[in-house]
Design a protein around this motif. Sequence first.
Motif: not given
Lengths: 93, 160
Positions: B7-28
Amino acid sequence: MLALFITMIAGALLVYSAEEFPHWGDPQQPASIHVSPRYIEKTVEETGVPNAVTSVLADYRGYDTMFETSVIFCAGVAVMMLLRGMRHGKNPR
Amino acid sequence: MARILDDIILDDIIIRTCSRIMLPFIQIYSLYVFVHGHSSPGGGFQGGCIMAASFILLAVAFSIREAKRRFKEKYIVILCSLGVFIYAGTGAVAVIFSGNFLDYSKWTHILPTTPVMARYYGMALIELGVQITVMAVMISIFMDLVTKGDHGEAPDWEDD
C-alpha cells in the motif's frame, strides 16, 4: 562441578597441544608447502583459468562446491516446507 | 510487512522510477560478475545473489504480485533444482566418458577443444548451475519470508 572440571582439563589439553602449532604466517608450515604451490603454479597450465581461486573452487575442489550448492538448495526447500505448510491451517497462528 | 509493501511504498513514484531504471543495470552487472568469475573475483554465488537482489528490489519497490507476475513461482521452484541438476550433470557426463566424477577434461568427447579448455568450459557450466540455484533460492526464501509462505494469495494476508 564435574562439568567445570572436564572443561578445564580439555582447555588445558588444547592449550598444551597448541604449543606445537606452526607460527602464524609461517611460509614453511605444512599447509603452505603441500598443495598450495602446485595449485598456484599449475592452474593456468592445467585449467586455462587465470584466477586460481576459481580453479580451486570449481575444479580441484569441485565436490565441495557441488554440495555447497546442494546445501543452498536444501535450505530453500526447507523454508518452503516450513512456511508454505502453514497456509492450510494445520498450525493455528 | 506485506501491507507496507503493497500500500504505502507502492505509491511512491520516485522509488518506482529509480528502481525501473536500475533493474537492467543490476542484472547486467550480475551477468558480468558471473562471466568474469574466471579472471577476476566473482562467480556463480556472487552473481546469483546480485541477480536475486534485482528481483527483490522489484518486489520491494512495486509489489509482491508484480514480482510474481514477472517471474512465476513455478519457474522459481524449477530453477532451484535445475541449477543443481546442471552441476551434477556436468560431473556425470565425465563419468559416461570413463573419467572421474567432475573431471571436465573428458568433455573433449563432446566439445571440439583441448582438455585444458574443456576444463575451462566445464567450470563455466558449473558456475552457471550455481548461479541459477542461488538466484532461485534467494528469491524463493525472500518471497516465503515476507508473505509468511502464502505469497500474497491468502484472503487474510493484510491482517498482519
